[in-house]
Scaffold this active site. Structure first.
Site, short mmCIF file in Angstrom:
data_model
loop_
_atom_site.label_atom_id
_atom_site.label_comp_id
_atom_site.label_asym_id
_atom_site.label_seq_id
_atom_site.Cartn_x
_atom_site.Cartn_y
_atom_site.Cartn_z
N TYR A 161 19.02 28.72 47.13
CA TYR A 161 19.27 27.30 46.62
C TYR A 161 18.36 26.04 47.35
CZ TYR A 161 22.03 22.99 46.26
OH TYR A 161 21.87 21.27 45.81
N LYS A 200 35.09 22.01 41.80
CA LYS A 200 33.58 22.75 42.80
C LYS A 200 34.52 23.99 42.48
CE LYS A 200 30.24 20.17 44.07
NZ LYS A 200 29.87 20.14 45.41
#
Length: 332
Positions: A161, A200
């Protein structure tokens, strides 16, 4: 609160990932403060699928947009035909928030295609329209290098990421070398928390997760000693940075944090002040790539963008605590 004088009257604003945490907050900011603009949300939304980490494949959720009056386009930035829908829009600004942001996903090809390759396609579309691009980068680009973290220094990500976000920034740097006034601004978010992050799930902030644990179990769990330090930044300050980036006259990459490093034990102290006493259990940290210390150097962000963070950890949690209580009460 309106962060710029410009009314944005007649302007079209596109928000990718607009049903997610930061994207939906942006959508409502424009709706409330710049009603004469046209706001378009583009989001994949979630389906029943899950990623290798067990989290939803998309963090976009319709409930983040309840009350939003603008336009909504369902699409995936990895699909060429969906990018054609974006290319058909005559937009002036694009806030690019769509990404795979789950740092536990190990599918390197998927992360790079979604976060970097799709970004390059969006940059091409935006350049043809002379549109301003404001995109989400990340403090993950710094990995575990020494804090405070300054743009251009110690960029050594620990996971795919962070690497994908660094590649985004490097691509922008190459563009800015040839054209320093290219309207492309990258914002390296540090540890963002606040309203509309609930969907999330496991990737929500530790502030929300610890708050819900305290209310539910009267006990929270922290890795190791709880003295890992982060730069926690409240969502309202992140929105401020995005909006002020609209008026920057040059391209660039900027840190967005509070500019102060605080520990997870500090979060516990703040939550105890708001919720009362609860127990703390310290457990083993299973993540080898876990960042131990981040702190944003925000001097250039303040100078170039006029950014002035308003919420330290204490005032941010105080502002957020009623939402945390409401989430807990809904789950009973």
């Amino acid at each position: 609160m309106r962060y710029i004088e410009n009314t944005l009257k007649g302007k079209t604003i596109l928000i990718t990932g607009g049903a997610g945490f930061i994207g939906s907050n942006l959508a409502f900011y424009f709706q409330e403060n710049h009603p004469e603009s046209r706001v378009v949300v583009f989001d994949k939304f979630r389906n029943e699928g899950t990623s290798s980490s067990g989290n939803p494949t998309s963090l976009g959720h319709f409930k983040n947009l309840i009350g939003f009056k603008g336009e909504v386009i369902v699409g995936d930035i990895n699909r060429i035909e969906d990018l054609e829908d974006i290319a058909a829009l005559n937009f002036d600004y694009i806030f690019h928030q769509a990404a795979i942001s789950d740092t536990t996903i190990s599918d390197q090809e998927l992360v790079m295609r979604t976060n970097h390759e799709a970004f390059l396609n969006l940059l091409h579309i935006a350049s043809e329209k002379n549109a301003t691009v404001i995109y989400a980068s990340s403090a993950g680009t710094y990995g575990n290098t020494s804090a405070p973290n300054s743009v251009g220094v110690g960029e050594n990500p620990e996971n795919i990421y962070g690497f994908s976000k660094l590649r985004m920034d490097e691509s922008v740097r190459r563009i800015l070398q040839d054209n320093p006034k290219a309207p492309i601004i990258g914002l390296r978010y540090f540890n963002v928390y606040g309203e509309r992050e609930f969907y999330k799930g496991k990737t929500a902030s530790m502030i929300l997760q610890l708050g819900l644990q305290a209310l539910r179990d009267k006990k929270v769990r922290l890795f190791a000693s709880g003295e890992q330090r982060r730069d926690f930044v409240y969502i309202q300050d992140v929105i401020q940075a995005n909006i002020k980036a609209l008026e920057v006259k040059k391209g660039g990459i900027y840190n967005v944090g509070y500019g102060e490093s605080r520990s997870f034990n500090d979060i516990v102290c703040c939550l105890k002040n708001e919720l009362g006493d609860f127990a703390v259990e310290y457990i083993h940290n299973p993540y080898a790539f876990f960042q131990t210390h981040t702190q944003a150097d925000i001097q250039e962000t303040m100078t170039d963008l006029g950014y002035q963070p308003r919420y330290n950890l204490e005032s941010g949690i105080k502002s957020y605590i009623e939402t945390i209580r409401e989430i807990h009460n809904r789950s009973k």
